[in-house]
Design a protein around this motif. Structure first.
Motif, mmCIF file in Angstrom:
data_model
loop_
_atom_site.group_PDB
_atom_site.id
_atom_site.type_symbol
_atom_site.label_atom_id
_atom_site.label_comp_id
_atom_site.label_asym_id
_atom_site.label_seq_id
_atom_site.Cartn_x
_atom_site.Cartn_y
_atom_site.Cartn_z
ATOM 1 N N ILE A 125 0.823 -1.207 0.000
ATOM 2 C CA ILE A 125 0.000 0.000 0.000
ATOM 3 C C ILE A 125 0.865 1.269 0.000
ATOM 4 C CG2 ILE A 125 -1.720 1.299 1.301
ATOM 5 C CD1 ILE A 125 -2.971 -1.292 2.151
ATOM 6 N N ILE A 128 2.026 1.714 -3.632
ATOM 7 C CA ILE A 128 0.943 2.132 -4.529
ATOM 8 C C ILE A 128 0.540 3.572 -4.237
ATOM 9 C CG2 ILE A 128 -1.444 1.682 -5.176
ATOM 10 C CD1 ILE A 128 0.604 -0.287 -6.284
ATOM 11 N N LYS A 129 0.560 3.957 -2.986
ATOM 12 C CA LYS A 129 0.249 5.341 -2.635
ATOM 13 C C LYS A 129 1.268 6.293 -3.251
ATOM 14 C CE LYS A 129 -0.766 8.308 1.339
ATOM 15 N NZ LYS A 129 -0.922 8.373 2.807
ATOM 16 N N ILE A 170 -4.655 -5.691 -2.464
ATOM 17 C CA ILE A 170 -4.783 -4.348 -3.017
ATOM 18 C C ILE A 170 -3.634 -4.064 -3.978
ATOM 19 C CG2 ILE A 170 -4.849 -1.893 -2.420
ATOM 20 C CD1 ILE A 170 -6.049 -2.734 0.282
ATOM 21 N N HIS A 171 -2.423 -4.444 -3.578
ATOM 22 C CA HIS A 171 -1.262 -4.257 -4.453
ATOM 23 C C HIS A 171 -1.412 -5.072 -5.734
ATOM 24 C CE1 HIS A 171 3.425 -4.316 -4.829
ATOM 25 N NE2 HIS A 171 2.833 -3.694 -5.821
ATOM 26 N N ALA A 174 -3.722 -3.393 -8.141
ATOM 27 C CA ALA A 174 -3.101 -2.230 -8.767
ATOM 28 C C ALA A 174 -2.136 -2.652 -9.871
ATOM 29 C CB ALA A 174 -2.364 -1.408 -7.709
ATOM 30 N N SER A 209 -5.597 3.177 -10.028
ATOM 31 C CA SER A 209 -6.598 3.546 -9.020
ATOM 32 C C SER A 209 -7.763 2.574 -9.029
ATOM 33 C CB SER A 209 -7.097 4.969 -9.280
ATOM 34 O OG SER A 209 -6.043 5.904 -9.225
ATOM 35 N N ALA A 212 -6.572 -0.816 -7.520
ATOM 36 C CA ALA A 212 -6.470 -0.794 -6.062
ATOM 37 C C ALA A 212 -7.848 -0.835 -5.412
ATOM 38 C CB ALA A 212 -5.709 0.456 -5.618
ATOM 39 N N SER A 230 -9.556 4.279 -2.627
ATOM 40 C CA SER A 230 -8.717 4.774 -3.712
ATOM 41 C C SER A 230 -8.693 6.291 -3.739
ATOM 42 C CB SER A 230 -9.221 4.233 -5.053
ATOM 43 O OG SER A 230 -8.383 4.624 -6.111
ATOM 44 N N GLY A 234 -5.308 6.569 -1.691
ATOM 45 C CA GLY A 234 -4.467 6.257 -2.835
ATOM 46 C C GLY A 234 -4.258 7.413 -3.768
#
Length: 836
Positions: A125, A128-129, A170-171, A174, A209, A212, A230, A234
């Motif tokens: 996370i 990705i952020k 989540i990763h 994405a 986005s 994720a 997101s 994100g």
């Protein structure tokens, strides 16, 4: 069939959407083909991505969930039979060795996968952020990353570590969002389609986005929560059109995963019984208990106090984890990679021993009951057909009793959460206190080691134990019989998770959708807000802490009020690296080899302001003052570039450089200006053949003000060199070959590096006309613009470079994201106060 059906639906929906646009307005932005195409790719992403990426013939979410259950049940079945047998024979050490064998093997495999792809470690996370904030993290959205991530988290969870699989999901989503619209793979180069659409950073960021959000929707069965996640945690650059696209992807992800899980686990395709990987079950009081209420107005006071305590616990968790992360950066990461594997094995060894010993020594033997007083069957809430007693562990306890500590430790984390939420009178306050303390410390130690690991489920389980403990204390010592223990467990989970990650809106909706109980909206929101405010008083959220530790220039949502005391001229970088509209190849190669900038201003020298150029010891250009050091730095950079031209593979260029440039370094920086005037250092060659530098030029002639014309990217310059786009001095610029947009972006997103190119066939005296390829109208600001305005423009427009141009069109500096980070602004603000 499901993919084909969804694609057909998407094209029909896109066509209908265009028809409505066409009827309602005369002009529309997108053609119908592109509307349908974008919807189709989003639908395909939601079907193949996380929730559903096609991996080894299975879906990632289903793949991880299925094998985690399989390996965990296998491990616990073997260990449980061994413990029951060795309890009578006195060979519990053998049972511990068996459990260690399972856990260490699984964790070792997870660590090996992280060695293959280091960016697969952790939850993913923070990475990705950073990516959605505009920072490109190497390898974060590669196919190899998602393969190592999915398989690694499978072994991490099965290995008994206090980690979850929701963050890595989540990763994974994405990664699919980034790769699927490209229809090509860097790892598998044979996967290559002629699909020129969505080949830009903005489109790729939008799909990341959506991916994720699909990961959150698949993990918790919360499509709206995924969309808000997101948006809140994100994406940094959001628009109205992206909202419904991400919501569409999240909704499709939830129902697709639900469809496959219900069919595989129950054999009832299309029943939609399991919306997400983690299900909190139904909160409902027993009909026989008339005093029971899910929550009352009086309970809100306790919820606020729990939010304060949860914020304090979350701040403590983040503080300890930050210190551990710093220790790893100093003492573990610089050492050979094998040390990281050994650290993961040490954590697994300690966790296994603590779990086994705590269950054997600290657990209490309590009377067994087939069903809970609340009337809820715990395992039925998980969608399994086994009896409720199958989740009860009788380790080290006589017949008709069970071990409450072992019931929490020797079950999957999802089962333990459901027991804390829905079983009444099952765990003693002492057991809950010890379980919370051990789980808190071990999960804090675990997060950050070199294995794929999530933090959502461990935080929920730790917080649920805290909330259940509060409910037991209120019932036993205060006499509040109306309290529903499951509600306090849920609020405790929300308080602790909010104190760790500091999310509010998205986490509220995720928990509401996971519980399927809208009446919990107000207490959950109040608890999360109080936990966030309390935790923010001490430190940042766990993801922001790890982002800062890695030195990533992450931009916050807004700047502090006191930063408006600064102007753009206070934070800009005045020492520019620029190119001319018509530049010689030798100059381009020199600039690209000696800098790492992503973009360069395109300028021409302003001869009209020569009279006002030199005044005293300062350069004055249209009321913008520059100190003498700026000229020294600029002259030094040009001299360095001129020397670097010697490495260019051309004897003609080497002779030219040797003729005009000395090789020895100046002894003192302060004497650089005088040495330039005496030795007449030649800056890198001018762009126009008829305006090449003359030996008779003075200092004023060499460093004139620069008129700004546009920006050109490094990737564009490299592409022009690779394709030989240039013309000779005897020709006009009209004879230069022209490249289309498709040809310029053909190598996206992996453009070649200037150091890897063989440019021996290019004549260094040839000239490149960059004007057809530059951006002639980029966003720009005045030197007197407030920092808050600069920040908002930079943040909302998704910029990477912001030129600072004065009133007559002269570029005086450039601003990048590094100049807008909190640390940089604080340093400049301190300098501002010192000069007052």
């Amino acid at each position: 069939k499901e993919a084909a059906f969804s694609l057909v639906q998407c094209f029909v929906a896109g066509a209908l959407f265009w028809e409505l646009q066409h009827v309602g307005a005369r002009f529309f932005i997108k053609k119908p083909f592109f509307v349908c195409l974008e919807l189709a790719v989003l639908s395909l992403q939601s079907i193949l991505a996380n929730p559903l990426i096609l991996l080894m013939g299975k879906l990632v979410g289903l793949f991880v969930d299925f094998f985690v259950r399989l390996l965990t049940q296998l491990k616990f079945r073997v260990v449980q039979s061994s413990v029951e047998e060795c309890t009578e024979k006195g060979c519990l050490a053998l049972s511990l060795l068996e459990l260690l064998g399972f856990n260490l093997t699984f964790v070792f495999l997870a660590s090996l996968l992280v060695l293959i792809q280091p960016v697969a470690a952790g939850s993913g996370i923070p990475e990705i952020k950073c990516y959605l904030n505009g920072v490109k993290v190497p390898g974060v959205v590669r196919l190899r990353t998602v393969l190592c991530k999915a398989a690694g988290v499978l072994f991490s969870v099965a290995g008994g570590l206090f980690v979850g699989k929701e963050g890595p999901m989540i990763h994974s989503g994405a990664v699919v969002g980034a790769g699927l619209p490209q229809f090509q793979s860097i790892s598998l180069r044979k996967i290559q389609f002629n699909f020129p659409y969505f080949r830009s950073d903005r489109d790729k960021r939008d799909f990341v986005s959506a991916g994720a959000a699909a990961g959150v929707a698949a993990a918790f069965g919360a499509p709206i929560g995924g969309t808000l996640f997101s948006l809140e945690e994100g994406s940094s650059f959001w628009n109205q059109g992206l909202t419904w696209k991400v919501l569409f992807c999240s909704m499709a992800a939830t129902f697709t995963l639900n469809f496959f899980r219900s069919g595989i686990q129950f054999g009832s395709w299309g029943s939609f019984q399991l919306p997400g990987l983690l299900n909190f079950g139904e909160f409902k009081c027993s009909e026989s208990d008339k005093k029971c209420h899910l929550w009352t107005a009086v309970d809100l006071g306790f919820f606020i106090l729990m939010g304060i305590v949860g914020g304090l616990l979350g701040a403590t968790f983040n503080c300890l984890n930050k210190r551990l992360a710093k220790y790893r950066m100093r003492n573990v990461h610089p050492k050979p990679k094998l040390v990281r594997v050994l650290e993961s094995l040490l954590v697994a060894l300690t966790t296994t021993v603590v779990v086994f010993v705590a269950s054997m020594v600290l657990g209490e033997c309590r009377q067994m009951s087939s069903t809970s007083p609340s009337g809820n069957d715990t395992l039925s809430l998980q969608g399994m057909s086994e009896d409720v007693n199958s989740s009860i562990k009788t380790f080290f306890c006589p017949n008709e009793t069970y071990n409450d500590m072992a019931t929490l430790f020797f079950n999957p984390q999802e089962s333990a959460i459901l027991q804390l939420f829905h079983q009444d009178g099952t765990f003693s306050p002492v057991t809950l206190s010890l379980f919370f303390l051990l789980y808190f410390l071990l999960s804090c130690w675990t997060y950050g080691i070199s294995v794929p690991s999530g933090l959502f489920v461990p935080s929920l389980l730790c917080g649920a134990a805290f909330g259940r403990l509060v409910a037991n204390l209120l019932k036993s010592y205060i006499g509040l019989d109306h309290i529903y223990s499951g509600t306090f467990a849920l609020i405790g989970a929300a308080a602790f998770l909010g104190g760790v990650v500091r999310m509010t809106i998205s986490l509220t909706v995720i928990l509401i959708e996971s519980t399927n109980e809208i009446t919990y909206g107000l207490p959950i929101m109040i608890t999360l807000m109080v936990a966030k405010w309390t935790g923010d008083f001490f430190n940042k959220g766990i993801y922001d802490i790890h982002v800062n530790l890695r030195g990533v220039p992450l931009l916050e949502w807004e700047t502090e009020v006191e930063m408006d005391k600064l102007r753009a001229s206070d934070i800009m970088e005045p020492n520019l690296t620029y190119v001319y509209p018509h530049t010689r190849i030798q100059s381009l190669v020199s600039i690209l080899r000696t800098t790492v900038h992503h973009a360069f201003p395109v300028v021409t020298e302003n001869r009209g302001n020569e009279r006002e150029f030199m005044k005293g010891n300062q350069l004055i250009s249209n009321n913008i003052k520059f100190k003498k050091s700026s000229i020294l730095t600029r002259a030094g950079e040009q001299r360095k570039r001129s020397q670097s031209m010697k490495s260019y593979p051309s004897s003609e260029l080497r002779n030219m450089c040797d003729e005009h440039i000395a090789t020895e370094e100046p002894p003192e920086k302060e004497d650089l200006l005088q040495q330039m005037l005496e030795r007449r250092y030649t800056p890198y060659p001018n762009l126009y053949p008829d305006q090449s530098p003359s030996e008779e030029w003075t200092m004023e002639e060499r460093f004139r003000p620069l008129t700004f014309h546009g920006l050109i990217l490094r990737s564009q310059l490299v592409t022009l060199l690779v394709r030989g786009v240039c013309y000779s001095e005897s020709q006009s610029s009209a004879s230069q070959p022209r490249l289309s947009h498709a040809e310029m972006s053909e190598d996206y997103p992996r453009y070649p590096d200037i150091h890897d190119l063989d440019l021996t066939l290019l004549n260094p005296r040839m000239i490149v006309d960059v004007t057809p390829y530059m951006n002639p109208s980029p966003f720009a600001v005045s030197p007197n613009t407030h920092v808050s305005q600069v920040f908002n423009l930079f943040r909302t427009m998704g910029l990477r470079h912001l030129p600072v141009v004065n009133a007559v069109g002269e570029i005086v500096g450039i601003i990048t994201r590094h100049n807008l980070t909190h640390e940089f602004l604080q340093a400049r603000l301190r300098q501002h106060y010192q000069t007052l």
